[in-house]
Design a protein around this motif. Structure first.
Motif, PDB file in Angstrom:
ATOM      1  N   HIS A  10      -2.232  -1.821  -1.251  1.00  0.00           N
ATOM      2  CA  HIS A  10      -2.209  -1.390  -2.648  1.00  0.00           C
ATOM      3  C   HIS A  10      -0.779  -1.004  -3.066  1.00  0.00           C
ATOM      4  O   HIS A  10      -0.053  -0.375  -2.290  1.00  0.00           O
ATOM      5  CB  HIS A  10      -3.145  -0.186  -2.799  1.00  0.00           C
ATOM      6  N   ASN A  11      -0.383  -1.392  -4.283  1.00  0.00           N
ATOM      7  CA  ASN A  11       1.006  -1.115  -4.696  1.00  0.00           C
ATOM      8  C   ASN A  11       1.294   0.371  -4.941  1.00  0.00           C
ATOM      9  O   ASN A  11       2.434   0.777  -5.098  1.00  0.00           O
ATOM     10  CB  ASN A  11       1.403  -1.955  -5.935  1.00  0.00           C
ATOM     11  N   LYS A  12       0.235   1.198  -4.956  1.00  0.00           N
ATOM     12  CA  LYS A  12       0.458   2.643  -5.110  1.00  0.00           C
ATOM     13  C   LYS A  12       0.522   3.364  -3.743  1.00  0.00           C
ATOM     14  O   LYS A  12       0.753   4.566  -3.680  1.00  0.00           O
ATOM     15  CB  LYS A  12      -0.698   3.266  -5.926  1.00  0.00           C
ATOM     16  N   PHE A  13       0.274   2.617  -2.661  1.00  0.00           N
ATOM     17  CA  PHE A  13       0.238   3.246  -1.337  1.00  0.00           C
ATOM     18  C   PHE A  13       1.605   3.809  -0.962  1.00  0.00           C
ATOM     19  O   PHE A  13       2.633   3.162  -1.136  1.00  0.00           O
ATOM     20  CB  PHE A  13      -0.190   2.212  -0.281  1.00  0.00           C
ATOM     21  N   LYS A  14       1.573   5.049  -0.441  1.00  0.00           N
ATOM     22  CA  LYS A  14       2.789   5.670   0.082  1.00  0.00           C
ATOM     23  C   LYS A  14       2.492   6.282   1.441  1.00  0.00           C
ATOM     24  O   LYS A  14       1.388   6.788   1.666  1.00  0.00           O
ATOM     25  CB  LYS A  14       3.250   6.814  -0.835  1.00  0.00           C
ATOM     26  N   HIS A  19       7.041   4.280  -0.678  1.00  0.00           N
ATOM     27  CA  HIS A  19       6.232   3.096  -0.998  1.00  0.00           C
ATOM     28  C   HIS A  19       6.483   2.053   0.077  1.00  0.00           C
ATOM     29  O   HIS A  19       7.633   1.673   0.306  1.00  0.00           O
ATOM     30  CB  HIS A  19       6.657   2.504  -2.357  1.00  0.00           C
ATOM     31  N   ASP A  21       5.159  -1.815   1.725  1.00  0.00           N
ATOM     32  CA  ASP A  21       4.270  -2.980   1.671  1.00  0.00           C
ATOM     33  C   ASP A  21       3.994  -3.448   3.103  1.00  0.00           C
ATOM     34  O   ASP A  21       4.401  -2.796   4.069  1.00  0.00           O
ATOM     35  CB  ASP A  21       4.871  -4.095   0.796  1.00  0.00           C
ATOM     36  N   ASP A  24       7.115  -3.839   5.294  1.00  0.00           N
ATOM     37  CA  ASP A  24       7.665  -2.515   5.623  1.00  0.00           C
ATOM     38  C   ASP A  24       6.837  -1.854   6.720  1.00  0.00           C
ATOM     39  O   ASP A  24       7.369  -1.247   7.649  1.00  0.00           O
ATOM     40  CB  ASP A  24       7.635  -1.579   4.394  1.00  0.00           C
ATOM     41  N   GLY A  94      -2.961   6.772  -6.046  1.00  0.00           N
ATOM     42  CA  GLY A  94      -1.987   7.840  -6.294  1.00  0.00           C
ATOM     43  C   GLY A  94      -2.464   9.210  -5.837  1.00  0.00           C
ATOM     44  O   GLY A  94      -1.671  10.157  -5.763  1.00  0.00           O
ATOM     45  N   GLY A 119      -4.725   2.832  -2.223  1.00  0.00           N
ATOM     46  CA  GLY A 119      -3.461   3.227  -2.861  1.00  0.00           C
ATOM     47  C   GLY A 119      -3.249   4.726  -2.850  1.00  0.00           C
ATOM     48  O   GLY A 119      -2.795   5.310  -3.841  1.00  0.00           O
ATOM     49  N   ASP A 121      -1.489   8.327  -1.601  1.00  0.00           N
ATOM     50  CA  ASP A 121      -0.175   8.850  -1.218  1.00  0.00           C
ATOM     51  C   ASP A 121      -0.428   9.684   0.041  1.00  0.00           C
ATOM     52  O   ASP A 121      -0.883  10.820  -0.040  1.00  0.00           O
ATOM     53  CB  ASP A 121       0.341   9.711  -2.392  1.00  0.00           C
TER      54      ASP A 121
END
Length: 346
Positions: A10-14, A19, A21, A24, A94, A119, A121
Motif C-alpha cells: 500500500h502506498n501509505k505503508f510506513k 515510506h 515499497d 525498499d 495511515g 497501509g 504507519d
C-alpha cells in the motif's frame, strides 16, 4: 475492483516513519539479516520469503495443541485475513500501529502483512513484556499477548484499539481492561486460521466472526470453521462451543481437557470460570487417574504450598469440587503465555 495480492504494498505503508515499497523492503530485509539485531533477523527472513515468487510460505504452529509443526500457508489467504481484520476493526490507511510481537510466529507475521496491505504507519519495536515503556507515540491499533497488556495498563491511554491473543485473558486483566477508554478485544484463532477468525470486546461472552467466515459445530459440540477466503478446507477444531448463531459462539473449553469423573463429563475451563477471582495466583483444573471414578478432579496452583479456604468451592457442583490440590513452583507455558497443562503436570 482490483484484487489485492501479496505483491502489493500500500502506498501509505510506513515502517518506523519511512515510506517503503517492495524494493525498499527487500533492501531492508537484507540489512536486517546481515546487520540487524536478533529480533530483526526473522523480519528480514520473512520479508524475503514474502516477496519471492512462491505462492505459499512456511510457518511454525505454536504447539499449544500438540507438537509444534511446520505448515504451508497461502500468501493470498494471509492477505485476505489482513483485509478481513481491517474491515472488522475499521482500520484506515495511515493509522498508526505498534508491532511488538515476535515475527517467528503467525501473529507477528500477520501484523507486518496487515500494515503492508492496509497501509498502516507501523512502529516496529523489539518484543518485550513492556512494549509501550520506551516510546511516547499514540497508536490507533496494537496487538499484544496478555502479559504485555497486563504490564501496559498505565500506558494504554495512548492506544485507541487493541487486540489481545495467544492466550486467554484472565479475570483480573479483563476487569482492568474494561475500565479503560481503549477498545480492547480478545481474539480467537490458531495458526491454521492465519491468526484470528473471531473477536469479542473484553467483557462480552460471545465471539463474533470476521467477514466471510461462518461457523457450525460437529457431533462433539466442537467448533467447525468455514472460511473459504482463508482455507480451502473446513477447519474442525477441538474447542467445545455454544453456538449463538452462524456468526457468534461462546467458547466453553477444549475437548482434550474434558474430565470423565464417575461417568460425568466435566469441562475444566467451566470450573475455572467459577473459581476466577477467588484464587490470587495462577491455577488450572485438571485430572488424575482414580480407581473408583476413573478420573478425579484436581486443582493445580502455581507457587508455594499454601492453605486454601474450602469456601472458595461453594459455587461448584458436587462433581466439580477438586478431590486434591497440587502445587507446582512454576507453570510451563508457550511463548505467548498459554499454560501447557500436560507438560506442567509431568
Amino acid at each position: 475492483m482490483m484484487t489485492v495480492t501479496y505483491e502489493n504494498v500500500h502506498n501509505k505503508f510506513k515502517l518506523n516513519g519511512f515510506h517503503l515499497d517492495k524494493d525498499d523492503l527487500c533492501r531492508v530485509a537484507y540489512s536486517f539479516i546481515k546487520e540487524g539485531e536478533d529480533f530483526e533477523k526473522p523480519v528480514g527472513d520473512f520479508l524475503l520469503d514474502w516477496f519471492d515468487n512462491k505462492e505459499f510460505i512456511q510457518m511454525q504452529t505454536s504447539g499449544t495443541t500438540g507438537t509444534p509443526k511446520i505448515i504451508s500457508v497461502s500468501k493470498q489467504a494471509m492477505v485476505n485475513s489482513a483485509l478481513a481484520t481491517g474491515d472488522f476493526f475499521g482500520l484506515e490507511p495511515g493509522n498508526k500501529a505498534l508491532h511488538c510481537l515476535p515475527v517467528k510466529y503467525v501473529a507477528g507475521k500477520m501484523m507486518l502483512v496487515r500494515a503492508m496491505i492496509l497501509g498502516l504507519d507501523l512502529e516496529f519495536v523489539a518484543p518485550s513484556s513492556h512494549p509501550l515503556r520506551n516510546n511516547e507515540y499514540d497508536y490507533d491499533f496494537v496487538a499484544m499477548v496478555p502479559l504485555q497488556a497486563q504490564n501496559s495498563i498505565s500506558e494504554l491511554k495512548r492506544v485507541k484499539k487493541m487486540i489481545v491473543g495467544g492466550a486467554k485473558i484472565n479475570n483480573s486483566l479483563e476487569k482492568q481492561l474494561i475500565k479503560l477508554k481503549t477498545e480492547a478485544f480478545e481474539t480467537y484463532g490458531m495458526t491454521e486460521t492465519i491468526t484470528h477468525i473471531a473477536a469479542k470486546k473484553v467483557g462480552e461472552k460471545a465471539f463474533t466472526v470476521l467477514p466471510d467466515v461462518t461457523i457450525s459445530y460437529d457431533d462433539r459440540n466442537c467448533l467447525v470453521i468455514h472460511a473459504p477466503r482463508i482455507s480451502d478446507e473446513v477447519i474442525v477444531t477441538n474447542d467445545i462451543v455454544e453456538l449463538i448463531n452462524e456468526n457468534q459462539f461462546v467458547f466453553l473449553g477444549r475437548m482434550d481437557n474434558v474430565i470423565n469423573s464417575g461417568g460425568i463429563k466435566l469441562i475444566p475451563e467451566q470450573i475455572e470460570e467459577k473459581l476466577a477471582g477467588k484464587i490470587d495466583v495462577r491455577f488450572f483444573v485438571a485430572s488424575k487417574e482414580d480407581k473408583e471414578l476413573g478420573e478425579k478432579v484436581i486443582l493445580v496452583i502455581e507457587g508455594e504450598k499454601q492453605a486454601i479456604d474450602d469456601a472458595i468451592f461453594a459455587d461448584l457442583d458436587k462433581y466439580e469440587k477438586p478431590k486434591e490440590i497440587v502445587f507446582v513452583p512454576k507453570f510451563k507455558e508457550t511463548p505467548t503465555g498459554k499454560i501447557l497443562r500436560n507438560e506442567t503436570l509431568l
